[in-house]
Design an enzyme around this catalytic site. Sequence first.
Site, PDB file in Angstrom:
ATOM      1  CD1 TRP A  74      46.412  39.724  33.161  1.00 50.63           C
ATOM      2  CD2 TRP A  74      44.615  39.299  34.426  1.00 50.63           C
ATOM      3  NE1 TRP A  74      46.851  39.331  34.405  1.00 50.63           N
ATOM      4  CE2 TRP A  74      45.777  39.069  35.195  1.00 50.63           C
ATOM      5  CE3 TRP A  74      43.364  39.088  35.018  1.00 50.63           C
ATOM      6  CZ2 TRP A  74      45.722  38.644  36.519  1.00 50.63           C
ATOM      7  CZ3 TRP A  74      43.314  38.668  36.336  1.00 50.63           C
ATOM      8  CH2 TRP A  74      44.478  38.454  37.079  1.00 50.63           C
ATOM      9  N   GLY A  99      35.722  42.529  32.643  1.00 50.60           N
ATOM     10  CA  GLY A  99      34.962  42.266  33.857  1.00 50.60           C
ATOM     11  C   GLY A  99      34.686  40.786  34.004  1.00 50.60           C
TER      12      GLY A  99
END
Length: 602
Positions: A74, A99
């Site tokens: 994403w 992350g």
Amino acid sequence: MCGIVGIVGRKNCIKEIISGLYALEYRGYDSSGLALIKNNKFEFSKNIGKISNLEKGVKKNKLSGNIVIAHTRWATHGRPSINNSHPFIKQNCALVHNGIIENYEDLIKYHSINKKNLKSDTDSEVIAEIYNKLLNHFNNPIEAIKSLNKKILGSFSFAFLVLGTKSIYVSRRGSPLVLGLGDDFNSVSSDALGLPDNTKEIIYLEENDIAQINESTISVFDHNSKSIKRERHKFIPKKGFKIKGNYKHFMEKEIFHQPISIEDTILNFADKKRKTVYLPKTNIKFNDFSNIILIACGTAYHSCMVAKYWLEAMTNLNVSIDIASEYRYRKSKISKRSLGVVVSQSGETMDTLKCLKKFKQKKIPTISIVNVLNSSISRLSDFILPTLAGPEIGVASTKAFTSQLSVLALFVLNIQQENGAINKLYFNSIFKIHDSINKILKKNDDYKKIAQTLADTKSIFYIGRGVMYPIALEGALKLKEITYKHCEGYAAGELKHGPLALIEKNIPVIVLAPSDENFLKLLSNIQEVKARGGRIIMITDKDGAKKAKKFCDHIIIIPKTNFFTSPIIYSLPIQLIAYYLAIFIGTDVDQPRNLAKSVTVE
Ligand code: F6R
């Protein structure tokens, strides 16, 4: 958001890897990829768009292997593209990363990384470059990870393949990773749903843990690379969560599942016959507190807004609420007599998790209301109140929201119970929610008709007063999330302070109007809209319809509610309107653009 799956086994595990990626699809992603070691060389495939694109590429290239890592990305740093998608492959290692590496630009300078070697715009590729260098230096993958982690600012879960080994190496900080143990394989995923169905046991890695996963063993190390033991839990596969059944979308399935999910949640904590609320045992005594601070993001925040109305009306507590991304950085005073409550479906939302840590630093007791048990938030909080909504796959939250409201309702009643005076009317009414919701769902055609009238409008408004104000916000959020239409939610009394300027001929205003003590004031607000040509769509009960009929263009009548049940029951119409409008427009309902299910970045 990004997802990680990795398997080391005896047999080719591509099928299980792809199925793991599909299981993580619900989190939201824009590209995917996998890498494997074969004959001590890397092979890989990446693609943008749906996982089916990756699957086609993998089949076309006949990729097969038994040491595989894979990723759904994403986009944060760099647009969705093949170059920016994971895994990143360097001379001796391949990496997938969830992350954000905050200091990646400093790391490029400090480690004199030649920018020509960086083929993507991502922070993650920088880590692959550095790890590759560290591997050459340490000649020991675990020591190299230990050294790498010390250099990083930000959050991560990593899975590495290293040439010359038959292992997957992983580590995490601020972003979850779970290890799966099977009979002839071991695996890793960022979410237990991504593990193979025949997994037997799971281990939740803790902050700064490092692990080496082999076909038959798993070794876990702390941040100093000292071997440690982590508890193993029985793995219970979430059967059925991947199946839509007779429904077209997960969101539809989840909306229609609410009579059951709400009832499950309520019956878990309340005994109708004995008129008693049974929250799980805790040493938290609500009488010891003067303040409650409720923190969450997005839809979960709207449930906190509703809880504030309930707590203020029904208890003596001072209640403050905030969105986690703001509260984290605020310099607010937290008194010793405060109770910190965080609400989260996924239990992984980074900002919410950071607020929980802030509460912990201030040494106040904490409660989490979470749907995913064993998530980072549930594990860190002192006490958990689970919402029993079951896995929520649609990105737009529906059943998790009404379960959050149900738990919060019982939480408020429990405080009253401790104080010796439970509101019997409200207590009895929560057991009738199930029937009211079934009646609304049976009349779903009403919402299809309304949705059709909204298809060509440029803007839509939701208004409500009191406990309907948060539901108006939620209605607007749901609608913009999955239909991409401009939609605003307002406290009805606030219209004249600005938003009224946007009302022109035929602009639809959806009014959430249970016939309660706010009803007459709400009627005045809709006259203000009518006078400016707005189109009034009212959702109300029989009594409300009688009074408001002449002012409304469309009315949908739903069962009578009260102050306590109306936020839960009025959530159904707003979800149905958003869902059917998205169907008319033809958007991707379950995976709306730009959004992710589990927001693990800040
Ligand atoms: C909206 C939605 C989001 C989440 C928010 C918090 O439909 O789902 O606004 O509510 O991202 O997520 P959780 O509840 O997982 O902390």
